[in-house]
Scaffold this active site. Structure first.
Site, PDB file in Angstrom:
ATOM      1  CG  LEU A 277      -1.801  -1.303   1.356  1.00 13.62           C
ATOM      2  CD1 LEU A 277      -2.764  -1.186   2.528  1.00 13.62           C
ATOM      3  CD2 LEU A 277      -2.582  -1.641   0.078  1.00 13.62           C
TER       4      LEU A 277
ATOM      5  CG  ASP B  68       7.964  -3.418   2.059  1.00 12.37           C
ATOM      6  OD1 ASP B  68       8.540  -3.661   0.987  1.00 12.37           O
ATOM      7  OD2 ASP B  68       7.985  -2.308   2.625  1.00 12.37           O
TER       8      ASP B  68
ATOM      9  CB  THR C  43      10.165   1.275 -18.007  1.00 14.45           C
ATOM     10  OG1 THR C  43       9.812   2.445 -18.716  1.00 14.45           O
ATOM     11  CG2 THR C  43      11.545   1.480 -17.410  1.00 14.45           C
TER      12      THR C  43
ATOM     13  CB  SER D 162      14.420   9.317 -14.042  1.00 18.04           C
ATOM     14  OG  SER D 162      13.776   8.042 -13.986  1.00 18.04           O
TER      15      SER D 162
ATOM     16  CE1 TYR E 282      10.140   2.998 -12.390  1.00 16.60           C
ATOM     17  CE2 TYR E 282      10.172   4.477 -14.288  1.00 16.60           C
ATOM     18  CZ  TYR E 282       9.777   3.291 -13.690  1.00 16.60           C
ATOM     19  OH  TYR E 282       9.030   2.384 -14.395  1.00 16.60           O
ATOM     20  CG  HIS E 283      13.114   5.733 -16.637  1.00 10.89           C
ATOM     21  ND1 HIS E 283      12.688   6.995 -16.325  1.00 10.89           N
ATOM     22  CD2 HIS E 283      12.123   5.185 -17.371  1.00 10.89           C
ATOM     23  CE1 HIS E 283      11.488   7.206 -16.859  1.00 10.89           C
ATOM     24  NE2 HIS E 283      11.119   6.119 -17.509  1.00 10.89           N
TER      25      HIS E 283
ATOM     26  CE  LYS F  78      10.129  -0.442 -13.347  1.00 12.26           C
ATOM     27  NZ  LYS F  78       9.254  -1.502 -12.854  1.00 12.26           N
TER      28      LYS F  78
ATOM     29  CB  VAL G 252      -0.127   2.487 -19.269  1.00 15.66           C
ATOM     30  CG1 VAL G 252      -1.528   1.882 -19.379  1.00 15.66           C
ATOM     31  CG2 VAL G 252       0.939   1.395 -19.267  1.00 15.66           C
TER      32      VAL G 252
ATOM     33  CB  THR H 208       1.853  20.960 -18.913  1.00 17.13           C
ATOM     34  OG1 THR H 208       1.419  19.609 -18.647  1.00 17.13           O
ATOM     35  CG2 THR H 208       1.086  21.924 -18.031  1.00 17.13           C
ATOM     36  CB  VAL H 209       3.902  20.638 -24.704  1.00 18.87           C
ATOM     37  CG1 VAL H 209       5.097  20.145 -25.500  1.00 18.87           C
ATOM     38  CG2 VAL H 209       2.608  20.075 -25.262  1.00 18.87           C
TER      39      VAL H 209
ATOM     40  NE  ARG I  99       9.551  14.275 -16.842  1.00 22.23           N
ATOM     41  CZ  ARG I  99       8.879  13.128 -16.830  1.00 22.23           C
ATOM     42  NH1 ARG I  99       9.343  12.080 -17.478  1.00 22.23           N
ATOM     43  NH2 ARG I  99       7.727  13.033 -16.191  1.00 22.23           N
TER      44      ARG I  99
ATOM     45  CD  GLU J 259      12.114  14.617 -21.508  1.00 20.26           C
ATOM     46  OE1 GLU J 259      11.955  13.436 -21.182  1.00 20.26           O
ATOM     47  OE2 GLU J 259      11.164  15.431 -21.542  1.00 20.26           O
TER      48      GLU J 259
HETATM   49  P1  NAD Z   1       1.477   1.965  -9.110  1.00 19.03           P
HETATM   50  O1  NAD Z   1       2.383   2.795  -8.254  1.00 19.03           O
HETATM   51  O2  NAD Z   1       0.071   2.382  -9.278  1.00 19.03           O
HETATM   52  O3  NAD Z   1       1.490   0.446  -8.564  1.00 19.03           O
HETATM   53  C1  NAD Z   1       2.605  -0.156  -7.964  1.00 19.03           C
HETATM   54  C2  NAD Z   1       2.120  -0.880  -6.705  1.00 19.03           C
HETATM   55  O4  NAD Z   1       3.228  -1.525  -6.072  1.00 19.03           O
HETATM   56  C3  NAD Z   1       1.518   0.076  -5.678  1.00 19.03           C
HETATM   57  O5  NAD Z   1       0.221  -0.346  -5.314  1.00 19.03           O
HETATM   58  C4  NAD Z   1       2.494   0.035  -4.502  1.00 19.03           C
HETATM   59  O6  NAD Z   1       1.841   0.173  -3.253  1.00 19.03           O
HETATM   60  C5  NAD Z   1       3.142  -1.334  -4.680  1.00 19.03           C
HETATM   61  N1  NAD Z   1       4.510  -1.422  -4.127  1.00 19.03           N
HETATM   62  C6  NAD Z   1       5.544  -0.563  -4.333  1.00 19.03           C
HETATM   63  N2  NAD Z   1       6.629  -0.972  -3.641  1.00 19.03           N
HETATM   64  C7  NAD Z   1       6.275  -2.121  -3.017  1.00 19.03           C
HETATM   65  C8  NAD Z   1       6.967  -3.007  -2.137  1.00 19.03           C
HETATM   66  N3  NAD Z   1       8.233  -2.776  -1.761  1.00 19.03           N
HETATM   67  N4  NAD Z   1       6.312  -4.086  -1.645  1.00 19.03           N
HETATM   68  C9  NAD Z   1       5.015  -4.323  -2.004  1.00 19.03           C
HETATM   69  N5  NAD Z   1       4.300  -3.507  -2.809  1.00 19.03           N
HETATM   70  C10 NAD Z   1       4.938  -2.410  -3.307  1.00 19.03           C
HETATM   71  O7  NAD Z   1       2.213   1.819 -10.522  1.00 19.03           O
HETATM   72  P2  NAD Z   1       1.628   1.325 -11.955  1.00 19.03           P
HETATM   73  O8  NAD Z   1       1.428   2.517 -12.792  1.00 19.03           O
HETATM   74  O9  NAD Z   1       0.544   0.356 -11.751  1.00 19.03           O
HETATM   75  O10 NAD Z   1       2.911   0.581 -12.507  1.00 19.03           O
HETATM   76  C11 NAD Z   1       3.126  -0.775 -12.200  1.00 19.03           C
HETATM   77  C12 NAD Z   1       4.457  -1.245 -12.775  1.00 19.03           C
HETATM   78  O11 NAD Z   1       4.460  -1.063 -14.185  1.00 19.03           O
HETATM   79  C13 NAD Z   1       5.668  -0.481 -12.227  1.00 19.03           C
HETATM   80  O12 NAD Z   1       6.712  -1.384 -11.995  1.00 19.03           O
HETATM   81  C14 NAD Z   1       6.011   0.465 -13.350  1.00 19.03           C
HETATM   82  O13 NAD Z   1       7.380   0.735 -13.341  1.00 19.03           O
HETATM   83  C15 NAD Z   1       5.586  -0.295 -14.588  1.00 19.03           C
HETATM   84  N6  NAD Z   1       5.206   0.603 -15.698  1.00 19.03           N
HETATM   85  C16 NAD Z   1       4.163   1.482 -15.544  1.00 19.03           C
HETATM   86  C17 NAD Z   1       3.817   2.328 -16.612  1.00 19.03           C
HETATM   87  C18 NAD Z   1       2.699   3.334 -16.527  1.00 19.03           C
HETATM   88  O14 NAD Z   1       2.493   4.093 -17.497  1.00 19.03           O
HETATM   89  N7  NAD Z   1       1.932   3.385 -15.445  1.00 19.03           N
HETATM   90  C19 NAD Z   1       4.542   2.248 -17.807  1.00 19.03           C
HETATM   91  C20 NAD Z   1       5.595   1.339 -17.916  1.00 19.03           C
HETATM   92  C21 NAD Z   1       5.922   0.528 -16.844  1.00 19.03           C
HETATM   93  N1  USQ Z   2       5.654  15.185 -20.455  1.00 21.45           N
HETATM   94  C1  USQ Z   2       5.206  16.418 -20.923  1.00 21.45           C
HETATM   95  N2  USQ Z   2       4.218  17.027 -20.218  1.00 21.45           N
HETATM   96  C2  USQ Z   2       3.657  16.500 -19.101  1.00 21.45           C
HETATM   97  C3  USQ Z   2       4.117  15.254 -18.632  1.00 21.45           C
HETATM   98  C4  USQ Z   2       5.128  14.639 -19.336  1.00 21.45           C
HETATM   99  O1  USQ Z   2       5.678  16.935 -21.936  1.00 21.45           O
HETATM  100  O2  USQ Z   2       2.766  17.120 -18.531  1.00 21.45           O
HETATM  101  C5  USQ Z   2       6.696  14.471 -21.217  1.00 21.45           C
HETATM  102  C6  USQ Z   2       7.942  14.133 -20.417  1.00 21.45           C
HETATM  103  O3  USQ Z   2       8.890  15.173 -20.464  1.00 21.45           O
HETATM  104  C7  USQ Z   2       8.425  12.862 -21.081  1.00 21.45           C
HETATM  105  C8  USQ Z   2       7.162  12.218 -21.619  1.00 21.45           C
HETATM  106  O4  USQ Z   2       6.153  13.230 -21.608  1.00 21.45           O
HETATM  107  O5  USQ Z   2       9.238  13.148 -22.186  1.00 21.45           O
HETATM  108  C9  USQ Z   2       6.684  11.036 -20.805  1.00 21.45           C
HETATM  109  O6  USQ Z   2       6.517  11.417 -19.454  1.00 21.45           O
HETATM  110  P1  USQ Z   2       5.522  10.636 -18.483  1.00 21.45           P
HETATM  111  O7  USQ Z   2       5.518  11.343 -17.167  1.00 21.45           O
HETATM  112  O8  USQ Z   2       4.238  10.393 -19.164  1.00 21.45           O
HETATM  113  O9  USQ Z   2       6.240   9.205 -18.406  1.00 21.45           O
HETATM  114  P2  USQ Z   2       7.587   8.729 -17.733  1.00 21.45           P
HETATM  115  O10 USQ Z   2       8.156   9.699 -16.789  1.00 21.45           O
HETATM  116  O11 USQ Z   2       8.482   8.239 -18.813  1.00 21.45           O
HETATM  117  O12 USQ Z   2       7.077   7.488 -16.861  1.00 21.45           O
HETATM  118  C10 USQ Z   2       5.904   6.736 -17.167  1.00 21.45           C
HETATM  119  C11 USQ Z   2       5.587   5.887 -15.949  1.00 21.45           C
HETATM  120  C12 USQ Z   2       6.741   4.936 -15.684  1.00 21.45           C
HETATM  121  C13 USQ Z   2       7.043   4.139 -16.941  1.00 21.45           C
HETATM  122  C14 USQ Z   2       7.279   5.038 -18.141  1.00 21.45           C
HETATM  123  C15 USQ Z   2       7.337   4.266 -19.448  1.00 21.45           C
HETATM  124  O13 USQ Z   2       5.360   6.717 -14.815  1.00 21.45           O
HETATM  125  O14 USQ Z   2       6.400   4.055 -14.618  1.00 21.45           O
HETATM  126  O15 USQ Z   2       8.173   3.345 -16.724  1.00 21.45           O
HETATM  127  O16 USQ Z   2       6.151   5.927 -18.288  1.00 21.45           O
HETATM  128  S1  USQ Z   2       8.567   4.922 -20.523  1.00 21.45           S
HETATM  129  O17 USQ Z   2       8.319   6.334 -20.731  1.00 21.45           O
HETATM  130  O18 USQ Z   2       8.480   4.166 -21.748  1.00 21.45           O
HETATM  131  O19 USQ Z   2       9.843   4.732 -19.852  1.00 21.45           O
END
Ligand code: NAD
Ligand code: USQ
Length: 384
Positions: free
Chosen positions: A33, A74, A144, A179, A181-182, A185, A211, A253-254, A323, A325
């Site tokens: 959670l 966790d 990702t 980032s 975060y990235h 992964k 997504v 917001t581009v 950012r 990028e």
């Molecule tokens: P989200 O944050 O909504 O869901 C992740 C869930 O994992 C949360 O409910 C959180 O509570 C749980 N969590 C985090 N750390 C944990 C831990 N240590 N132990 C147990 N639970 C834990 O994210 P999402 O958008 O559903 O994304 C899910 C996965 O997909 C992520 O790994 C993300 O990197 C990947 N992903 C998401 C997107 C996107 O656009 N949302 C795109 C590409 C990849």
């Molecule tokens: N962006 C804008 N305006 C906004 C928000 C974002 O121009 O208001 C731009 C960002 O600069 C970036 C792109 O849109 O170039 C994507 O940003 P995002 O926030 O939609 O996505 P990102 O930070 O890449 O992360 C999201 C998810 C992450 C996943 C990733 C897939 O949060 O979990 O891993 O998408 S990917 O982008 O293919 O790595």
């Protein structure tokens, strides 16, 4: 099959658990959670109201007659992870359970360390738990597309044939993430590929694009089954944010000129890709990589698409990019693996965008406009 969905309370994990359960798999969810905690920390909330996990699973049982056991805990707690794997005895594990927002990981040192510790150590605990309880479990791990970054060559599915000084090898595709975060992964991918080589693990790494969308065939069956929909500048992703901004009458917001291009997919394709990966496991010792995206768009193309689909006036604002990028770049991604398994993509059409407008209109009173503007800058606190 018995499938355990880690991160099953999240945006994608919850609808995936429902989809797998609906397809007859014995599905359980695990989540600590943490995502609900980030909302409290940042003072934001999902645009669409979401129920607590207990209510969600009870609603699903009411609607479908199927149970989804929920484990709250966790991945950093190794004893808990081993216990759940022994108790539920999954054939496959889908791992979504990580901190997933790039801006969150770039807030400051504490958030960068939290993100990499949570993601990398959580996955390592899981790898050991699989290896020591049942190495035959197929791990489907969410990676990702951002692991690759934006190289000036074609992006392959995880692996690259390299010829160097007259010799050849098949190497993991080089990574250039944008980032902390990235980067987490990328570290996971390397650890998992090593686990396949040394322990014979079977792993599918899904390099997923951004997504969009909020509804699946299962979540629409009852309001209590809704998944979250984030709009804030930390957790909201670009297309979801543009749709929400259009309905609110706020400028889209581009960031920068908008030439940055990414891979995208519909949330209905996410859940289907996971099902296909689960039902077609990787071989023992195989580190299989799929690029899970269906289409590429630049940020300005997306803004134009949203503006065209919306019935009212839409303003597009080019903000200074918070950012670091590439503003303009080559982007050509191979993504045939999942199509080869049978994926029939839902491509981005005006119909989908229009259905998102309705979801936003119904919930627009819940939006805090102050949360729309980006505050996290990649330059950070560095002294120059
Ligand atoms: P989200 O944050 O909504 O869901 C992740 C869930 O994992 C949360 O409910 C959180 O509570 C749980 N969590 C985090 N750390 C944990 C831990 N240590 N132990 C147990 N639970 C834990 O994210 P999402 O958008 O559903 O994304 C899910 C996965 O997909 C992520 O790994 C993300 O990197 C990947 N992903 C998401 C997107 C996107 O656009 N949302 C795109 C590409 C990849
Ligand atoms: N962006 C804008 N305006 C906004 C928000 C974002 O121009 O208001 C731009 C960002 O600069 C970036 C792109 O849109 O170039 C994507 O940003 P995002 O926030 O939609 O996505 P990102 O930070 O890449 O992360 C999201 C998810 C992450 C996943 C990733 C897939 O949060 O979990 O891993 O998408 S990917 O982008 O293919 O790595």
């Amino acid at each position: 099959m018995r499938v355990l969905v880690l991160g099953g309370d999240g945006y994608l994990g919850w609808p995936t658990a429902l989809h797998l359960s609906d397809r007859g798999h014995d599905t359980a969810v695990l989540d600590n959670l943490a995502r609900r905690g980030y909302d409290r920390e940042l003072g934001v909330q999902s645009l669409v109201p979401i129920e607590d996990l207990e209510t969600r699973v009870a609603a699903w049982e009411e609607v479908s007659g199927r149970k989804i056991p929920a484990y709250t805990g966790d991945l950093l707690d190794a004893d808990f992870v081993y216990r759940v794997l022994r108790e539920f005895a999954p054939d496959a594990i889908v791992h979504f359970a990580e901190q997933r927002a790039a801006p969150y990981s770039m807030i400051d040192r504490e958030h960068a360390v939290y993100t990499q510790h949570n993601n990398v150590v959580g996955t390592l605990n899981l790898m050991y738990a699989i290896a020591e309880t049942n190495p035959d479990i197929h791990l489907v791990k969410l990676g990702t597309m951002g692991e690759y970054g934006t190289p000036n060559i074609d992006i392959e599915e995880g692996w690259l044939e390299v010829e160097h000084n007259g010799r050849k090898d098949r190497m993991l595709y080089p990574k250039k993430p944008g980032s902390f975060y990235h980067l987490s992964k990328v570290h996971d991918s390397h650890n998992l590929e090593f686990g396949c080589r040394i322990w014979g693990m079977r792993v599918t790494d899904l390099n997923q694009g951004v997504v969009y969308g909020q509804q699946t065939d299962q979540t629409v069956r009852d309001a209590r089954l809704a998944t979250r929909f984030d709009y804030d500048a930390v957790f909201g992703t670009v297309l979801n944010r543009f749709v929400i901004q259009a309905v609110l009458g706020e400028p889209l917001t581009v960031y920068g000129a908008g030439g940055q291009t990414r891979g995208f997919l519909d949330i209905r394709d996410t859940v289907e890709c996971i099902r296909l990966a689960v039902e077609n496991p990787a071989d023992a010792g195989e580190f299989r990589v799929f690029n899970q995206m269906t289409e590429s768009y630049s940020v300005s193309q997306l803004a134009a698409l949203v503006a065209e689909s919306f019935a009212g006036p839409v303003q597009v604002e080019h903000l200074e990019n918070p950012r670091i990028e590439q503003a303009e770049h080559y982007y050509n991604v191979k993504h045939t693996g999942l199509v080869g398994l049978g994926l029939q993509p839902h491509l981005l059409s005006e119909t989908l965008i229009e259905s998102m407008f309705d979801i936003v209109s119904a919930n627009k009173d819940r939006v805090d406009p102050a949360a729309l503007l980006p505050t996290v800058r990649w330059q950070g606190p560095l002294k120059r």
